[in-house]
Write a protein that holds these residues in place. Structure first.
Motif, short mmCIF file in Angstrom:
data_model
loop_
_atom_site.label_atom_id
_atom_site.label_comp_id
_atom_site.label_asym_id
_atom_site.label_seq_id
_atom_site.Cartn_x
_atom_site.Cartn_y
_atom_site.Cartn_z
N TYR A 119 0.85 -1.19 0.00
CA TYR A 119 0.00 0.00 0.00
C TYR A 119 0.88 1.24 0.00
O TYR A 119 1.84 1.32 0.77
CB TYR A 119 -0.88 -0.01 1.25
CG TYR A 119 -1.66 1.27 1.47
CD1 TYR A 119 -2.83 1.52 0.76
CD2 TYR A 119 -1.22 2.21 2.38
CE1 TYR A 119 -3.53 2.70 0.97
CE2 TYR A 119 -1.92 3.38 2.60
CZ TYR A 119 -3.07 3.62 1.88
OH TYR A 119 -3.77 4.78 2.08
N ASP A 121 0.56 5.59 -0.09
CA ASP A 121 -0.25 6.80 -0.03
C ASP A 121 0.68 7.97 -0.32
O ASP A 121 1.61 8.21 0.43
CB ASP A 121 -0.87 6.92 1.36
CG ASP A 121 -1.78 8.11 1.50
OD1 ASP A 121 -1.86 8.66 2.62
OD2 ASP A 121 -2.42 8.51 0.52
N SER A 146 -3.89 7.03 -3.22
CA SER A 146 -3.56 5.75 -2.60
C SER A 146 -3.64 4.65 -3.64
O SER A 146 -4.48 4.69 -4.54
CB SER A 146 -4.54 5.43 -1.47
OG SER A 146 -4.47 6.43 -0.49
N ASN A 148 -2.84 0.19 -4.02
CA ASN A 148 -2.41 -1.10 -3.47
C ASN A 148 -1.51 -1.80 -4.47
O ASN A 148 -1.62 -1.61 -5.68
CB ASN A 148 -3.62 -1.99 -3.18
CG ASN A 148 -4.48 -1.45 -2.07
OD1 ASN A 148 -3.98 -0.98 -1.05
ND2 ASN A 148 -5.78 -1.46 -2.27
N SER A 171 3.35 3.64 3.80
CA SER A 171 3.29 2.31 3.24
C SER A 171 3.15 1.33 4.40
O SER A 171 3.86 1.44 5.39
CB SER A 171 4.56 2.02 2.45
OG SER A 171 4.55 0.71 1.94
#
Length: 180
Positions: A119, A121, A146, A148, A171
């Motif tokens: 992940y 951001d 964001s 994934n 992350s």
């Protein structure tokens, strides 16, 4: 050890001194890797392999022309060397491991992380107009992106005064190879 060239200061940004005072072509003479922002906090600037890119408030990425005005940038001539490989490590633990490897919190250094991130951001901002608001006000209106399962590179700098990694991202867990 490589020299990091800094154009502008974080204090300038905090105090709304956001007029670009150096051109993109001039910062590229100082290095081929770096980060920063344009006049009026015009997005996030990424310098990679001798080219400058801007991530704008919509998340669009464009290559910058020579005369793009810069208000802040950290730039250096890259000579990254492999340091370590980590698997399934959190950002907080990675930060600790990196500082343990470096051995000091009293130096500025650049890092390149080549990884697979569960992940990520990131953020950017739209360009402000005069009279420029303060960085705090600009941050209230920043846009977060964001995603994934991202694979790629993260470029950043550890700085003494701010004790943080730049660019600003979060992350949750990553597998990565660390260079500096």
């Amino acid at each position: 050890m490589q020299k990091v060239n800094q154009f502008g200061t974080m204090q300038m940004l905090a105090e709304s001194l956001l007029d670009g005072f150096v051109k993109n072509k001039d910062i590229l003479c100082s290095g081929n890797v770096g980060i920063g922002t344009g006049e009026g906090i015009d997005g996030e600037l990424i310098i990679w392999n001798g080219k400058s890119y801007r991530v704008d408030g919509n998340g669009n990425i464009t290559e910058l022309d020579d005369d793009f005005p810069i208000v802040y940038a950290n730039v250096h001539k890259s000579n990254f060397k492999f340091v370590n490989h980590f698997k399934n490590i959190t950002l907080e633990l990675l930060r600790k491991e990196i500082l343990d490897i470096v051995g000091s919190k009293n130096i500025i250094f650049s890092l390149l992380i080549d990884g697979k991130f569960k992940y990520v951001d990131t953020r950017s901002a739209f360009k402000s107009k005069k009279p420029y608001p303060g960085l705090e006000e600009i941050a209230k209106n920043q846009v977060n992106f964001s995603k994934n399962n991202v694979e790629g590179y993260m470029i950043g700098y550890y700085t003494i005064l701010y004790s943080s990694f730049i660019p600003r991202y979060r992350s949750t867990e990553l597998s990565s190879t660390f260079y500096f």
